[in-house]
Design a protein around this motif. Structure first.
Motif, short mmCIF file in Angstrom:
data_model
loop_
_atom_site.label_atom_id
_atom_site.label_comp_id
_atom_site.label_asym_id
_atom_site.label_seq_id
_atom_site.Cartn_x
_atom_site.Cartn_y
_atom_site.Cartn_z
N TYR A 158 -64.57 50.91 -32.91
CA TYR A 158 -64.49 51.13 -34.26
C TYR A 158 -65.28 51.95 -34.78
CZ TYR A 158 -61.34 46.91 -34.30
OH TYR A 158 -60.12 46.08 -34.23
N THR A 159 -65.07 52.79 -35.64
CA THR A 159 -65.95 53.71 -36.20
C THR A 159 -66.87 52.84 -37.01
OG1 THR A 159 -64.60 54.18 -38.29
CG2 THR A 159 -64.06 55.59 -36.45
N PRO A 160 -68.21 53.64 -37.49
CA PRO A 160 -68.81 52.82 -38.53
C PRO A 160 -68.57 52.52 -39.79
CG PRO A 160 -70.01 54.64 -37.26
CD PRO A 160 -68.53 54.74 -36.98
N GLU A 161 -67.54 53.23 -40.28
CA GLU A 161 -66.95 53.08 -41.46
C GLU A 161 -65.78 51.92 -41.40
OE1 GLU A 161 -66.92 56.21 -40.15
OE2 GLU A 161 -68.30 56.94 -41.68
N GLU A 162 -65.07 51.68 -40.34
CA GLU A 162 -64.42 50.52 -40.07
C GLU A 162 -65.04 49.27 -39.70
OE1 GLU A 162 -60.50 52.65 -37.58
OE2 GLU A 162 -62.47 52.41 -36.50
N ILE A 163 -66.14 49.36 -39.28
CA ILE A 163 -66.94 48.03 -38.92
C ILE A 163 -67.54 47.76 -40.44
CG2 ILE A 163 -69.15 47.46 -37.96
CD1 ILE A 163 -68.68 49.61 -35.64
N MET A 164 -68.04 48.67 -41.25
CA MET A 164 -68.48 48.37 -42.53
C MET A 164 -67.40 47.70 -43.40
SD MET A 164 -71.26 51.27 -43.64
CE MET A 164 -70.25 52.78 -43.22
N GLY A 165 -66.35 48.37 -43.33
CA GLY A 165 -65.22 47.95 -44.11
C GLY A 165 -64.79 46.21 -43.74
N LEU A 169 -70.11 45.39 -45.41
CA LEU A 169 -71.19 46.05 -45.13
C LEU A 169 -71.34 47.13 -45.99
CD1 LEU A 169 -72.04 45.62 -41.54
CD2 LEU A 169 -72.84 44.06 -43.44
N THR A 170 -72.65 47.43 -46.81
CA THR A 170 -72.87 48.69 -47.27
C THR A 170 -73.45 49.48 -46.32
OG1 THR A 170 -75.09 48.25 -48.16
CG2 THR A 170 -73.52 47.54 -49.55
N SER A 171 -73.64 50.74 -46.76
CA SER A 171 -74.22 51.80 -45.79
C SER A 171 -75.47 51.44 -45.25
CB SER A 171 -74.15 53.25 -45.91
OG SER A 171 -74.55 53.72 -47.13
N THR A 172 -76.36 51.03 -46.44
CA THR A 172 -77.67 50.60 -46.22
C THR A 172 -77.91 49.27 -45.27
OG1 THR A 172 -78.32 51.32 -48.49
CG2 THR A 172 -79.84 49.94 -47.30
N GLN A 173 -76.90 48.31 -45.66
CA GLN A 173 -77.11 47.21 -44.63
C GLN A 173 -76.54 47.54 -43.37
OE1 GLN A 173 -74.04 45.09 -47.15
NE2 GLN A 173 -75.72 43.67 -47.89
N TYR A 174 -75.63 48.47 -43.15
CA TYR A 174 -75.33 48.97 -41.87
C TYR A 174 -76.53 49.16 -41.06
CZ TYR A 174 -72.65 51.00 -38.07
OH TYR A 174 -72.09 51.55 -36.87
N ALA A 175 -77.02 50.46 -41.71
CA ALA A 175 -78.20 51.04 -41.16
C ALA A 175 -79.22 50.19 -40.75
CB ALA A 175 -78.81 52.27 -41.94
N THR A 176 -79.59 49.12 -41.66
CA THR A 176 -80.76 48.09 -41.28
C THR A 176 -80.32 47.11 -40.20
OG1 THR A 176 -81.10 48.01 -43.48
CG2 THR A 176 -81.52 46.19 -42.16
N LEU A 177 -78.94 46.91 -39.85
CA LEU A 177 -78.38 46.31 -38.85
C LEU A 177 -78.68 47.12 -37.49
CD1 LEU A 177 -75.22 44.29 -40.27
CD2 LEU A 177 -77.18 43.34 -39.17
N GLN A 178 -78.32 48.39 -37.66
CA GLN A 178 -78.33 49.43 -36.45
C GLN A 178 -79.99 49.25 -35.83
OE1 GLN A 178 -76.60 52.86 -37.76
NE2 GLN A 178 -75.50 52.77 -36.06
#
Length: 190
Positions: A158-165, A169-178
């Motif tokens: 999945y793309t990052p956008e699909e994973i967030m959706g 997750l917000t982009s900030t939460q996603y970046a923090t998890l990464q």
């Protein structure tokens, strides 16, 4: 549409050679350890240089004045960006040097090695190692469902956008998890 002007630091905004020397000499043990870890991360998978080479190259460029330290940027952050820049140059150099088209690889009979590689069975030893690594990763993140969801999304392509959706997750939460995933994996597999 108005274009934003990119401001370049003037000579007054950048540190002098003496200030750079002073900053290098005043690095704490924690700063040196942080720089070592950052250099190791930037060199991961880069076979043309190790972390010590990267650190030495960055210091050399800074002392020679090829990389200028803007006073407004913390010195360790500036060095981290210098590492990133040097490592990116090396990756680009390797990418250009290692670019090969499929037709360059074809056998005399026209058979593509990519076709034959796709048909080659997976070596049992590699499969065992891969399964073991996956089990270790699952155990490492078993108590972190958010990180596990991101990892599973990666695994499924999945793309990052699909994973967030899918995970709200917000982009900030996603970046923090990464970052959390990278730190844990780096510490575990170092």
């Amino acid at each position: 549409m108005e274009l934003l002007a990119i401001e370049h630091p003037t000579d007054e905004d950048v540190a002098s050679h003496e200030e750079v020397v002073q900053a290098l000499q005043s690095l704490s043990e924690a700063d040196l350890l942080r720089l070592k870890q950052l250099a190791k991360l930037r060199c991961a998978g880069l076979h043309v240089m190790d972390w010590e080479d990267l650190l030495n190259e960055a210091v050399t460029r800074v002392l020679a004045g090829n990389r200028r330290w803007p006073r407004a940027v913390p010195f360790v952050a500036f060095m981290a960006q210098t590492f990133r820049s040097i490592a990116s140059e090396e990756w680009r150099r390797l990418e250009v040097a290692n670019t090969t088209s499929e037709s360059d690889l074809s056998d005399s009979d026209g058979t593509s090695p990519l076709e034959s590689a796709a048909l080659d069975p997976i070596h049992p030893g590699r499969e065992v190692l891969a399964r073991k690594a996956l089990e270790e990763i699952e155990a490492l993140f078993s108590a972190d469902p958010s990180a596990m969801a991101v990892l599973q999304g990666f695994a499924q392509g999945y793309t990052p956008e699909e994973i967030m959706g899918q995970n709200g997750l917000t982009s900030t939460q996603y970046a923090t998890l990464q970052r959390r995933i990278r730190r844990k994996l780096g510490k575990h597999f170092s």
